[in-house]
Write a protein that holds these residues in place. Structure first.
Motif, PDB file in Angstrom:
ATOM      1  N   GLU A   1      33.783  18.128 -25.475  1.00 15.29           N
ATOM      2  CA  GLU A   1      33.235  17.506 -26.858  1.00 15.29           C
ATOM      3  C   GLU A   1      34.001  17.743 -28.015  1.00 15.29           C
ATOM      4  N   GLN A   2      34.899  18.791 -28.096  1.00 13.05           N
ATOM      5  CA  GLN A   2      35.656  19.043 -29.052  1.00 13.05           C
ATOM      6  C   GLN A   2      36.744  17.972 -29.174  1.00 13.05           C
ATOM      7  N   ALA A   3      37.093  17.680 -27.968  1.00 12.47           N
ATOM      8  CA  ALA A   3      38.326  16.723 -28.018  1.00 12.47           C
ATOM      9  C   ALA A   3      37.701  15.011 -28.302  1.00 12.47           C
ATOM     10  N   LEU A   4      36.514  14.961 -27.859  1.00 12.34           N
ATOM     11  CA  LEU A   4      35.929  13.558 -28.150  1.00 12.34           C
ATOM     12  C   LEU A   4      35.625  13.361 -29.717  1.00 12.34           C
ATOM     13  N   GLN A   5      35.255  14.382 -30.201  1.00 17.75           N
ATOM     14  CA  GLN A   5      34.964  14.488 -31.760  1.00 17.75           C
ATOM     15  C   GLN A   5      36.249  14.272 -32.425  1.00 17.75           C
ATOM     16  N   ALA A   6      37.250  14.771 -32.102  1.00 18.88           N
ATOM     17  CA  ALA A   6      38.554  14.630 -32.781  1.00 18.88           C
ATOM     18  C   ALA A   6      38.801  13.121 -32.774  1.00 18.88           C
ATOM     19  N   LEU A   7      38.772  12.639 -31.420  1.00 19.30           N
ATOM     20  CA  LEU A   7      39.222  11.152 -31.378  1.00 19.30           C
ATOM     21  C   LEU A   7      38.338  10.539 -32.245  1.00 19.30           C
ATOM     22  N   ALA A   8      37.000  10.548 -32.170  1.00 21.83           N
ATOM     23  CA  ALA A   8      36.207   9.644 -32.977  1.00 21.83           C
ATOM     24  C   ALA A   8      36.453   9.621 -34.263  1.00 21.83           C
ATOM     25  N   ASP A   9      36.655  10.975 -34.651  1.00 22.74           N
ATOM     26  CA  ASP A   9      37.177  11.289 -36.175  1.00 22.74           C
ATOM     27  C   ASP A   9      38.383  10.278 -36.425  1.00 22.74           C
ATOM     28  N   ALA A  10      39.380  10.361 -35.620  1.00 21.80           N
ATOM     29  CA  ALA A  10      40.834   9.961 -35.707  1.00 21.80           C
ATOM     30  C   ALA A  10      40.481   8.240 -35.826  1.00 21.80           C
ATOM     31  N   VAL A  11      39.539   7.686 -34.840  1.00 23.17           N
ATOM     32  CA  VAL A  11      39.427   6.373 -35.080  1.00 23.17           C
ATOM     33  C   VAL A  11      38.520   6.014 -36.187  1.00 23.17           C
ATOM     34  N   PHE A  12      37.824   6.756 -36.767  1.00 22.93           N
ATOM     35  CA  PHE A  12      36.807   6.405 -37.939  1.00 22.93           C
ATOM     36  C   PHE A  12      37.882   6.296 -39.229  1.00 22.93           C
ATOM     37  N   SER A  13      38.699   7.146 -39.185  1.00 20.13           N
ATOM     38  CA  SER A  13      39.763   7.382 -40.198  1.00 20.13           C
ATOM     39  C   SER A  13      40.857   6.149 -40.296  1.00 20.13           C
ATOM     40  N   GLN A  14      40.716   5.501 -39.318  1.00 19.19           N
ATOM     41  CA  GLN A  14      41.645   4.280 -39.226  1.00 19.19           C
ATOM     42  C   GLN A  14      40.829   2.991 -39.844  1.00 19.19           C
ATOM     43  N   LEU A  15      39.502   3.069 -39.823  1.00 20.50           N
ATOM     44  CA  LEU A  15      38.735   1.788 -39.837  1.00 20.50           C
ATOM     45  C   LEU A  15      37.890   1.933 -41.117  1.00 20.50           C
ATOM     46  N   PHE A  16      37.389   3.172 -41.507  1.00 17.93           N
ATOM     47  CA  PHE A  16      36.563   3.310 -42.561  1.00 17.93           C
ATOM     48  C   PHE A  16      36.904   4.412 -43.961  1.00 17.93           C
ATOM     49  N   ILE A  17      36.464   3.997 -44.973  1.00 17.47           N
ATOM     50  CA  ILE A  17      36.913   4.863 -46.016  1.00 17.47           C
ATOM     51  C   ILE A  17      35.396   5.298 -46.661  1.00 17.47           C
ATOM     52  N   GLU A  18      35.221   6.657 -47.185  1.00 22.08           N
ATOM     53  CA  GLU A  18      33.863   7.147 -47.559  1.00 22.08           C
ATOM     54  C   GLU A  18      33.551   6.551 -48.938  1.00 22.08           C
ATOM     55  N   LEU A  19      32.400   6.309 -48.876  1.00 23.73           N
ATOM     56  CA  LEU A  19      31.807   5.793 -50.343  1.00 23.73           C
ATOM     57  C   LEU A  19      31.412   6.982 -51.160  1.00 23.73           C
ATOM     58  N   GLU A  20      31.703   6.688 -52.462  1.00 23.33           N
ATOM     59  CA  GLU A  20      31.235   7.710 -53.589  1.00 23.33           C
ATOM     60  C   GLU A  20      30.548   7.133 -54.883  1.00 23.33           C
ATOM     61  N   ALA A  21      29.401   7.412 -55.226  1.00 24.39           N
ATOM     62  CA  ALA A  21      28.737   7.098 -56.457  1.00 24.39           C
ATOM     63  C   ALA A  21      29.302   8.010 -57.570  1.00 24.39           C
ATOM     64  N   SER A  22      29.618   7.145 -58.769  1.00 25.48           N
ATOM     65  CA  SER A  22      29.810   7.931 -60.093  1.00 25.48           C
ATOM     66  C   SER A  22      29.188   7.459 -61.082  1.00 25.48           C
ATOM     67  N   GLY A  23      28.329   8.653 -61.469  1.00 26.84           N
ATOM     68  CA  GLY A  23      27.478   8.456 -62.746  1.00 26.84           C
ATOM     69  C   GLY A  23      27.998   8.513 -64.081  1.00 26.84           C
ATOM     70  N   ARG A  24      27.550   8.173 -65.035  1.00 28.18           N
ATOM     71  CA  ARG A  24      27.968   8.275 -66.416  1.00 28.18           C
ATOM     72  C   ARG A  24      28.807   9.386 -66.797  1.00 28.18           C
ATOM     73  N   HIS A  25      29.849   9.371 -67.338  1.00 28.79           N
ATOM     74  CA  HIS A  25      30.803  10.484 -67.522  1.00 28.79           C
ATOM     75  C   HIS A  25      31.667  10.521 -68.701  1.00 28.79           C
TER      76      HIS A  25
END
Length: 202
Positions: A3-27
């Protein structure tokens, strides 16, 4: 494969395809001198932000516009060379100002805004903007996604109200952490929740 190896593989694939979104409020960003005028001291960190070296300060200000104001507005550190206020287009209606859509730091010919702190008031002659949506990437991230600094891309959001944002600016620096920055108007439009992802479209 465990399971740990599968999760590491999934994380690696995600990092090659996706970027995390962030919401920035007034500042607000302030200079050393402005921090002294508003608070009587330099900014004090409350917690780090996703971008290395950046932090949410303990200090807060009131934004004062021609028609309205916002209290308890976040201040981000560290101090900068010039003061800057980032709001949404909706915020601009409340304040009574027509703020241009700009990248951070591009404050030429922008509207004035006033800041009120516990120790005093600072009237910025310029610096009020609506932040242009953008993507922070390291050079290695940029190579991975095949993009260059300043490039304009389309971004697909994997959110509760999926959409495709156009006119997204790529910003590259060795000290960045990969993240898409949207303001609250944009985040609400796509139904953003913390942990949601985006993908740069080819």
């Amino acid at each position: 494969m465990n399971e740990q190896a599968l999760q590491a593989l999934a994380d690696a694939v995600f990092s090659q395809l996706f970027i995390e979104l962030e919401a920035s409020g007034r500042h607000v960003h302030v200079t050393d001198a402005q921090s002294m005028a508003l608070f009587g001291h330099k900014l004090t960190p409350k917690r780090p932000l996703s971008q290395p070296g950046q932090y949410l300060a303990n200090e807060r200000v009131t934004l004062i516009g021609p028609k309205g104001e916002f209290q308890n507005v976040a201040v981000l550190g560290p101090e900068r060379k010039e003061g800057q206020v980032e709001i949404s287009l909706t915020d601009g209606r409340v304040l009574g100002v027509d703020a241009p859509i700009r990248l951070s730091g591009d404050v030429a010919d922008t509207p004035p805004i006033s800041l009120l702190g516990p120790k005093g008031r600072v009237d910025l002659p310029r610096g009020l903007i609506v932040a242009r949506r953008h993507i922070h990437l390291t050079p290695a991230d940029a190579d991975k996604f095949h993009v260059s600094d300043g490039q304009i891309v389309k971004l697909q959001t994997f959110t509760s109200r999926p959409c495709i944002f156009e006119d997204v600016v790529v910003r590259i620096h060795k000290n960045f952490a990969a993240a898409v920055h949207l303001d609250y108007d944009e985040a609400n439009a796509c139904g953003f929740k913390s942990g949601d992802l985006g993908r740069i479209l080819p």
